[in-house]
Design an enzyme around this catalytic site. Structure first.
Site, PDB file in Angstrom:
ATOM      1  N   ARG A   1      10.930  -7.443   5.117  1.00 22.10           N
ATOM      2  CA  ARG A   1      11.347  -6.155   5.020  1.00 22.10           C
ATOM      3  C   ARG A   1      11.587  -5.696   6.906  1.00 22.10           C
ATOM      4  O   ARG A   1      11.828  -4.922   7.202  1.00 22.10           O
ATOM      5  CB  ARG A   1       9.738  -5.210   5.688  1.00 22.10           C
ATOM      6  CG  ARG A   1       9.509  -4.052   5.312  1.00 22.10           C
ATOM      7  CD  ARG A   1       8.368  -3.214   5.545  1.00 22.10           C
ATOM      8  NE  ARG A   1       7.268  -3.302   6.482  1.00 22.10           N
ATOM      9  CZ  ARG A   1       5.668  -3.339   6.051  1.00 22.10           C
ATOM     10  NH1 ARG A   1       5.440  -2.244   5.071  1.00 22.10           N
ATOM     11  NH2 ARG A   1       5.182  -3.117   7.341  1.00 22.10           N
TER      12      ARG A   1
ATOM     13  N   LYS B   1       0.831  -1.384   0.013  1.00 30.20           N
ATOM     14  CA  LYS B   1      -0.001  -0.030  -0.087  1.00 30.20           C
ATOM     15  C   LYS B   1       0.610   1.054   0.007  1.00 30.20           C
ATOM     16  O   LYS B   1       0.242   2.580  -0.687  1.00 30.20           O
ATOM     17  CB  LYS B   1      -0.957   0.054   1.145  1.00 30.20           C
ATOM     18  CG  LYS B   1      -1.788  -0.836   1.259  1.00 30.20           C
ATOM     19  CD  LYS B   1      -2.975  -1.097   2.921  1.00 30.20           C
ATOM     20  CE  LYS B   1      -2.423  -0.371   3.390  1.00 30.20           C
ATOM     21  NZ  LYS B   1      -1.795  -1.909   4.842  1.00 30.20           N
TER      22      LYS B   1
ATOM     23  N   ARG C   1     -10.141   1.590   9.469  1.00 30.28           N
ATOM     24  CA  ARG C   1      -9.754   0.137   9.282  1.00 30.28           C
ATOM     25  C   ARG C   1     -10.809  -0.626   9.788  1.00 30.28           C
ATOM     26  O   ARG C   1     -10.229  -1.774  10.256  1.00 30.28           O
ATOM     27  CB  ARG C   1      -8.416   0.265  10.128  1.00 30.28           C
ATOM     28  CG  ARG C   1      -6.767  -0.173   9.555  1.00 30.28           C
ATOM     29  CD  ARG C   1      -6.192   0.297  10.001  1.00 30.28           C
ATOM     30  NE  ARG C   1      -4.854  -0.770   9.242  1.00 30.28           N
ATOM     31  CZ  ARG C   1      -3.695  -0.350   9.257  1.00 30.28           C
ATOM     32  NH1 ARG C   1      -2.936   1.027   9.214  1.00 30.28           N
ATOM     33  NH2 ARG C   1      -2.760  -0.728   8.856  1.00 30.28           N
TER      34      ARG C   1
ATOM     35  N   ARG D   1      -1.191  -8.873  13.798  1.00 36.63           N
ATOM     36  CA  ARG D   1      -1.933  -7.785  12.693  1.00 36.63           C
ATOM     37  C   ARG D   1      -2.575  -8.468  12.055  1.00 36.63           C
ATOM     38  O   ARG D   1      -3.787  -7.937  10.457  1.00 36.63           O
ATOM     39  CB  ARG D   1      -0.705  -7.285  11.819  1.00 36.63           C
ATOM     40  CG  ARG D   1       0.107  -5.952  12.872  1.00 36.63           C
ATOM     41  CD  ARG D   1       0.959  -5.952  12.816  1.00 36.63           C
ATOM     42  NE  ARG D   1       1.348  -4.942  10.865  1.00 36.63           N
ATOM     43  CZ  ARG D   1       2.349  -5.247  10.366  1.00 36.63           C
ATOM     44  NH1 ARG D   1       3.707  -5.752  11.307  1.00 36.63           N
ATOM     45  NH2 ARG D   1       2.805  -4.600   9.565  1.00 36.63           N
TER      46      ARG D   1
ATOM     47  N   ARG E   1      10.969  -2.293  11.387  1.00 38.03           N
ATOM     48  CA  ARG E   1      10.390  -1.722  11.996  1.00 38.03           C
ATOM     49  C   ARG E   1       9.701  -2.433  13.263  1.00 38.03           C
ATOM     50  O   ARG E   1      10.014  -4.495  13.140  1.00 38.03           O
ATOM     51  CB  ARG E   1       9.063  -1.994  10.971  1.00 38.03           C
ATOM     52  CG  ARG E   1       9.028  -0.344  10.473  1.00 38.03           C
ATOM     53  CD  ARG E   1       7.691  -0.678   9.918  1.00 38.03           C
ATOM     54  NE  ARG E   1       6.760  -1.454  10.095  1.00 38.03           N
ATOM     55  CZ  ARG E   1       4.903  -1.095   9.388  1.00 38.03           C
ATOM     56  NH1 ARG E   1       5.063  -0.113   8.072  1.00 38.03           N
ATOM     57  NH2 ARG E   1       4.224  -1.430  10.181  1.00 38.03           N
TER      58      ARG E   1
HETATM   59  P1  AMP Z   1       0.522   0.594   9.163  1.00 40.07           P
HETATM   60  O1  AMP Z   1       1.758   1.317   9.109  1.00 40.07           O
HETATM   61  O2  AMP Z   1      -0.813   0.743   8.498  1.00 40.07           O
HETATM   62  O3  AMP Z   1       0.292  -1.088   8.490  1.00 40.07           O
HETATM   63  O4  AMP Z   1       0.392   0.701  10.842  1.00 40.07           O
HETATM   64  C1  AMP Z   1       1.028   0.211  12.196  1.00 40.07           C
HETATM   65  C2  AMP Z   1      -0.191   0.420  12.811  1.00 40.07           C
HETATM   66  O5  AMP Z   1      -0.333   1.808  13.220  1.00 40.07           O
HETATM   67  C3  AMP Z   1      -1.400  -0.647  12.751  1.00 40.07           C
HETATM   68  O6  AMP Z   1      -0.934  -1.766  13.141  1.00 40.07           O
HETATM   69  C4  AMP Z   1      -1.816  -0.376  14.142  1.00 40.07           C
HETATM   70  O7  AMP Z   1      -0.588  -0.272  15.733  1.00 40.07           O
HETATM   71  C5  AMP Z   1      -1.669   1.596  14.184  1.00 40.07           C
HETATM   72  N1  AMP Z   1      -3.111   2.146  12.822  1.00 40.07           N
HETATM   73  C6  AMP Z   1      -2.555   2.458  11.490  1.00 40.07           C
HETATM   74  N2  AMP Z   1      -3.175   2.727  11.099  1.00 40.07           N
HETATM   75  C7  AMP Z   1      -4.108   2.882  12.216  1.00 40.07           C
HETATM   76  C8  AMP Z   1      -6.412   2.788  11.953  1.00 40.07           C
HETATM   77  N3  AMP Z   1      -6.307   3.426  11.229  1.00 40.07           N
HETATM   78  N4  AMP Z   1      -6.874   2.168  12.819  1.00 40.07           N
HETATM   79  C9  AMP Z   1      -6.157   2.075  14.185  1.00 40.07           C
HETATM   80  N5  AMP Z   1      -4.375   1.666  14.045  1.00 40.07           N
HETATM   81  C10 AMP Z   1      -3.388   2.436  13.166  1.00 40.07           C
END
Ligand code: AMP
Length: 187
Positions: A127, A13, A88, A144, A133
């Protein structure tokens, strides 16, 4: 242009969001990136998000929704945006609907990157080695993926029912996926 990009963790993404944003000259807004930035800067928001992120859980909706409302009110988001990683949950869909209705604007498209679960887990583990990360370890990745399936996958059905969902095959070469996305999106 107002777009959402969806797909499981590791679907690509972020990479594709940057390219789409450039094409339409709109900001790519990643909630994960905003949380990570706040974490790095040690802000109260970052401290609030940390335990959830480390565990692979979602940050509570009230926190996330307030953060997105604030971000979408910034001047650079006036002419359009691409949301990456938001909404989400169904509560986040409702919150976004309210923001859109209050501003009398609509969504142009919701793009779903469709990928195979095994492939994305492999990508995430790679990654982890490259970017380091904190939430890219085997256990958190598994969590996740589960959270995505239970909390977020249903959102694609909700957007499909509204007739705004576009599915794109997210497997294969990055440039090929970008071409597929550009073919599928309007103008
Ligand atoms: P991402 O980089 O989009 O995979 O986000 C990393 C982490 O940030 C996720 O596993 C959540 O803990 C938090 N996070 C990101 N976006 C959201 C969202 N829309 N709602 C809740 N938690 C989020």
């Amino acid at each position: 242009m107002r777009l959402i990009i969806m797909g499981p963790p590791g679907a690509g993404k972020g990479t594709q969001a940057a390219r789409i944003a450039e094409r339409y000259s709109i900001p790519a807004i990643s909630t994960g990136d905003i949380f990570r930035r706040n974490l790095a800067e040690g802000t109260p928001l970052g401290q609030q998000a940390k335990t959830y992120m480390d565990a692979g859980e979602y940050v509570p909706d009230e926190v996330t929704n307030a953060m997105v409302a604030d971000r979408l009110a910034q001047p650079d988001a006036r002419a359009g945006w691409l949301l990456d990683g938001y909404p989400r949950t169904l509560a986040q869909v409702d919150a976004l609907d309210t923001i859109l209705a209050d501003a009398s604007i609509g969504l142009d498209a919701v793009l779903e990157l469709v990928v195979d679960a095994e492939v994305v887990v492999d990508r995430l583990l790679k990654r982890a080695e490259i970017e380091g990360r904190a939430d890219d370890n085997a256990e958190t990745i598994r969590r996740r993926m589960e959270v995505y399936t239970t909390e977020t996958a249903p959102l694609t059905r909700a957007y499909a029912a509204r007739g705004v969902l576009t599915k794109v095959d997210g497997l294969g070469d990055i440039d090929e996926v970008t071409d597929r996305i550009f073919d599928a999106l309007p103008g």
